[in-house]
Every structure is written in structure tokens, then in C-alpha cells.
Design an enzyme around this catalytic site. Structure first.
Site, PDB file in Angstrom:
ATOM      1  N   HIS A 166       0.839  -1.187   0.000  1.00 56.70           N
ATOM      2  CA  HIS A 166       0.000   0.000   0.000  1.00 56.70           C
ATOM      3  C   HIS A 166       0.886   1.253   0.000  1.00 56.70           C
ATOM      4  O   HIS A 166       2.111   1.154   0.151  1.00 56.70           O
ATOM      5  CB  HIS A 166      -0.961   0.014   1.203  1.00 56.70           C
ATOM      6  CG  HIS A 166      -0.277   0.065   2.539  1.00 56.70           C
ATOM      7  ND1 HIS A 166      -0.204  -1.014   3.399  1.00 56.70           N
ATOM      8  CD2 HIS A 166       0.370   1.080   3.168  1.00 56.70           C
ATOM      9  CE1 HIS A 166       0.468  -0.662   4.487  1.00 56.70           C
ATOM     10  NE2 HIS A 166       0.837   0.602   4.375  1.00 56.70           N
TER      11      HIS A 166
HETATM   12  P1  TYD Z   1      -1.922  -2.810   7.482  1.00 58.40           P
HETATM   13  O1  TYD Z   1      -1.341  -1.453   7.597  1.00 58.40           O
HETATM   14  O2  TYD Z   1      -2.748  -3.115   6.269  1.00 58.40           O
HETATM   15  O3  TYD Z   1      -0.761  -3.894   7.585  1.00 58.40           O
HETATM   16  P2  TYD Z   1       0.305  -4.348   6.495  1.00 58.40           P
HETATM   17  O4  TYD Z   1       0.182  -3.420   5.330  1.00 58.40           O
HETATM   18  O5  TYD Z   1       1.595  -4.224   7.205  1.00 58.40           O
HETATM   19  O6  TYD Z   1       0.004  -5.740   6.128  1.00 58.40           O
HETATM   20  O7  TYD Z   1      -2.751  -3.116   8.776  1.00 58.40           O
HETATM   21  C1  TYD Z   1      -3.336  -4.403   9.013  1.00 58.40           C
HETATM   22  C2  TYD Z   1      -4.660  -4.199   9.706  1.00 58.40           C
HETATM   23  O8  TYD Z   1      -4.456  -3.554  10.978  1.00 58.40           O
HETATM   24  C3  TYD Z   1      -5.623  -3.333   8.918  1.00 58.40           C
HETATM   25  O9  TYD Z   1      -6.919  -3.910   9.029  1.00 58.40           O
HETATM   26  C4  TYD Z   1      -5.606  -2.005   9.626  1.00 58.40           C
HETATM   27  C5  TYD Z   1      -5.220  -2.355  11.039  1.00 58.40           C
HETATM   28  N1  TYD Z   1      -4.403  -1.323  11.693  1.00 58.40           N
HETATM   29  C6  TYD Z   1      -4.927  -0.563  12.714  1.00 58.40           C
HETATM   30  O10 TYD Z   1      -6.107  -0.727  13.104  1.00 58.40           O
HETATM   31  N2  TYD Z   1      -4.145   0.390  13.308  1.00 58.40           N
HETATM   32  C7  TYD Z   1      -2.871   0.590  12.928  1.00 58.40           C
HETATM   33  O11 TYD Z   1      -2.164   1.456  13.488  1.00 58.40           O
HETATM   34  C8  TYD Z   1      -2.328  -0.197  11.844  1.00 58.40           C
HETATM   35  C9  TYD Z   1      -0.924   0.004  11.362  1.00 58.40           C
HETATM   36  C10 TYD Z   1      -3.139  -1.151  11.272  1.00 58.40           C
END
Ligand code: TYD
Length: 154
Positions: free
Chosen positions: A70
């Protein structure tokens, strides 16, 4: 009159202000060493590019697992391998580079508008992220097509 029109065009030109992967640099963090081990401290904005509003960390990442995938519209982040190692692929829509993180007193600054993917996690790796703002789902660009379209409008 002509001059002011030219000036406005320059100011409105997104390409003049777009972040690129070359703005994403490795920054050394403070490190205090003694016989009992090392300590790294992030305090306020001392030797740090932004005010930290949130810290989160990824761990127990399955072997071969990828994270990220992302971009953020506004968020700035410093990504640190608090333990172990992993690779960060950075992509600004035109150029790509891969940065390996493997030391807890170095961090990768990721500026807004950069697509990132995290991969090649070593066993037991911990990816710690210091972020410039609280969590906001609206700040995410979650599909690569959406990211490219957003960049083209900047
Ligand atoms: P995401 O940022 O998509 O993780 P990655 O890209 O590293 O795989 O986050 C995973 C999930 O966690 C997503 O549903 C959003 C949630 N999340 C939060 O609720 N708070 C946060 O601070 C972060 C970073 C993620």
C-alpha cells in the site's frame, strides 16, 4: 502578466513537488552502548524528521509472508528492523528500489505517496514503525492502480 501565469503553472505542476523513492533514505538513530548492551532512544523530535504520534510493530510473520502492499497519502514513517531483517520495496510509480533493513539503530524514512512492500522476513524478525500520525483508513491507497491514478493527479 505573462510572468505571473508562468509562475502559477510552475506552482501547480505536481511533478515539481512529488515525492520520489530518492526521498526515502536510511537514517541513523541514536545509540548508547555499554557492556550491558545497547539502547536507542527516540525523544521528541531530537535528531528525528517528524513528531511520532504512533508506534506499531509487526512480528510472528510467517516465513515467505509479505506485508505492506500500500501507499499513504500523508503519513510519514520510519521503518526499523527492531530484530532480524527484511526487505522493503519502494516504488514511486516511475522508479523502484529495494532496501534491506537489518539493524535496530537504522531506520528507513518513507515519505508520503510511496508504494511499499515488505518481504523476505527472517525468522523472528520484528518490524517496528514510527509514524507521524494516528491510524486513518482514509490515508491508505490500497490498490496499485489507485496509487498510480492518485500520483498522476498530484
Ligand atoms: P496494514 O497497515 O494493512 O498492515 P500491512 O500493510 O503491514 O500488512 O494493517 C493491518 C490491519 O491492521 C488493517 O486492518 C488495519 C489495522 N491497523 C490498525 O487498526 N491500526 C494501525 O495502526 C495499523 C498500522 C493497522
Amino acid at each position: 502578466m505573462t510572468i505571473s501565469v508562468i509562475t502559477m503553472n510552475i506552482l501547480n505542476s505536481g511533478s515539481m513537488i512529488k515525492n520520489s523513492i530518492y526521498d526515502c533514505v536510511i537514517l541513523p538513530l541514536d545509540k548508547t552502548h555499554n557492556r550491558a548492551g545497547n539502547i536507542t532512544i527516540v525523544e521528541g523530535q531530537k535528531n528525528f524528521p517528524f513528531e511520532v504520534k504512533r508506534i506499531y510493530y509487526l512480528y510472528d510473520i510467517p516465513g515467505g509472508g509479505d506485508r505492506g502492499g500500500h501507499a499513504h497519502r500523508e503519513l510519514r514513517q520510519l521503518i526499523v528492523a527492531a530484530s532480524g531483517s527484511f526487505d522493503v520495496l519502494l516504488d514511486d510509480g516511475e522508479n523502484k528500489k529495494v532496501v534491506t533493513l537489518n539493524h535496530p539503530n537504522y531506520g528507513l524514512l518513507v515519505v508520503p505517496g510511496i508504494w511499499r512492500e515488505l518481504m523476505e522476513f527472517s525468522s523472528g524478525a520484528i518490524c517496528m514503525v514510527l509514524a507521524s500520525d494516528k491510524y486513518s483508513a482514509e490515508d491508505y491507497l490500497r490498490s496499485y492502480n489507485e496509487f498510480i491514478q492518485w500520483r498522476s493527479l498530484k
